[in-house]
Design a protein around this motif. Sequence first.
Motif, mmCIF file in Angstrom:
data_model
loop_
_atom_site.group_PDB
_atom_site.id
_atom_site.type_symbol
_atom_site.label_atom_id
_atom_site.label_comp_id
_atom_site.label_asym_id
_atom_site.label_seq_id
_atom_site.Cartn_x
_atom_site.Cartn_y
_atom_site.Cartn_z
ATOM 1 N N ILE A 6 -2.522 -5.327 -2.083
ATOM 2 C CA ILE A 6 -2.153 -4.341 -1.060
ATOM 3 C C ILE A 6 -2.995 -3.082 -1.235
ATOM 4 C CG2 ILE A 6 -0.289 -2.849 -0.200
ATOM 5 C CD1 ILE A 6 0.233 -5.757 0.439
ATOM 6 N N ARG A 7 -3.081 -2.605 -2.446
ATOM 7 C CA ARG A 7 -3.843 -1.379 -2.705
ATOM 8 C C ARG A 7 -5.317 -1.545 -2.372
ATOM 9 N NH1 ARG A 7 -0.864 0.662 -8.232
ATOM 10 N NH2 ARG A 7 0.948 1.540 -7.160
ATOM 11 N N GLN A 8 -5.869 -2.699 -2.657
ATOM 12 C CA GLN A 8 -7.278 -2.953 -2.352
ATOM 13 C C GLN A 8 -7.522 -2.854 -0.845
ATOM 14 O OE1 GLN A 8 -8.607 -6.832 -3.595
ATOM 15 N NE2 GLN A 8 -10.745 -6.368 -3.202
ATOM 16 N N ARG A 9 -6.623 -3.418 -0.048
ATOM 17 C CA ARG A 9 -6.760 -3.371 1.412
ATOM 18 C C ARG A 9 -6.616 -1.955 1.957
ATOM 19 N NH1 ARG A 9 -8.524 -7.551 4.805
ATOM 20 N NH2 ARG A 9 -8.087 -9.459 3.702
ATOM 21 N N THR A 10 -5.625 -1.221 1.454
ATOM 22 C CA THR A 10 -5.357 0.106 2.018
ATOM 23 C C THR A 10 -6.349 1.163 1.530
ATOM 24 O OG1 THR A 10 -3.712 0.580 0.309
ATOM 25 C CG2 THR A 10 -2.906 -0.331 2.403
ATOM 26 N N ARG A 11 -7.028 0.901 0.434
ATOM 27 C CA ARG A 11 -7.995 1.871 -0.102
ATOM 28 C C ARG A 11 -9.440 1.563 0.272
ATOM 29 N NH1 ARG A 11 -5.293 2.417 -6.138
ATOM 30 N NH2 ARG A 11 -3.451 3.575 -5.444
ATOM 31 N N ASP A 34 -2.228 4.633 5.750
ATOM 32 C CA ASP A 34 -0.933 5.215 5.406
ATOM 33 C C ASP A 34 0.239 4.429 5.980
ATOM 34 O OD1 ASP A 34 -2.244 7.219 4.069
ATOM 35 O OD2 ASP A 34 -2.124 8.655 5.725
ATOM 36 N N GLN A 35 -0.045 3.421 6.790
ATOM 37 C CA GLN A 35 1.005 2.623 7.414
ATOM 38 C C GLN A 35 1.601 1.600 6.450
ATOM 39 O OE1 GLN A 35 -0.356 0.794 11.035
ATOM 40 N NE2 GLN A 35 1.550 -0.322 11.308
ATOM 41 N N CYS A 36 0.901 1.302 5.367
ATOM 42 C CA CYS A 36 1.385 0.325 4.387
ATOM 43 C C CYS A 36 1.146 0.887 2.993
ATOM 44 C CB CYS A 36 0.642 -0.997 4.556
ATOM 45 S SG CYS A 36 1.172 -2.287 3.419
ATOM 46 N N VAL A 37 2.231 1.084 2.259
ATOM 47 C CA VAL A 37 2.143 1.636 0.911
ATOM 48 C C VAL A 37 2.752 0.629 -0.058
ATOM 49 C CG1 VAL A 37 2.842 3.527 -0.598
ATOM 50 C CG2 VAL A 37 2.298 3.988 1.804
#
Length: 87
Positions: A6-11, A34-37
Amino acid sequence: MRLEDIRQRTRKVPFEPFRVFLSNGQTFDIYHPDQCVGSTGAAHISVPSENGPPHIRDQVTIVSLYHIQKIEPLPTPAAAAGSNGAG
């Protein structure tokens, strides 16, 4: 699904929109980082209200990472036919 996924995708820079697929068949389209944390054991996904405009996010759904089956990039809009991409 792992928290690191998840973090890889959002960052990712630049951010690329993606779709989250759950084990119950539900999906969430993520258009902004910021839509997915991600947190330990869960993803917090902001979603629009049923009756509100789609760009206003006023609800948060907490999803167990265990129930996220896969994440796929959202298709990008194709260039208009006959367009050379120049603005």
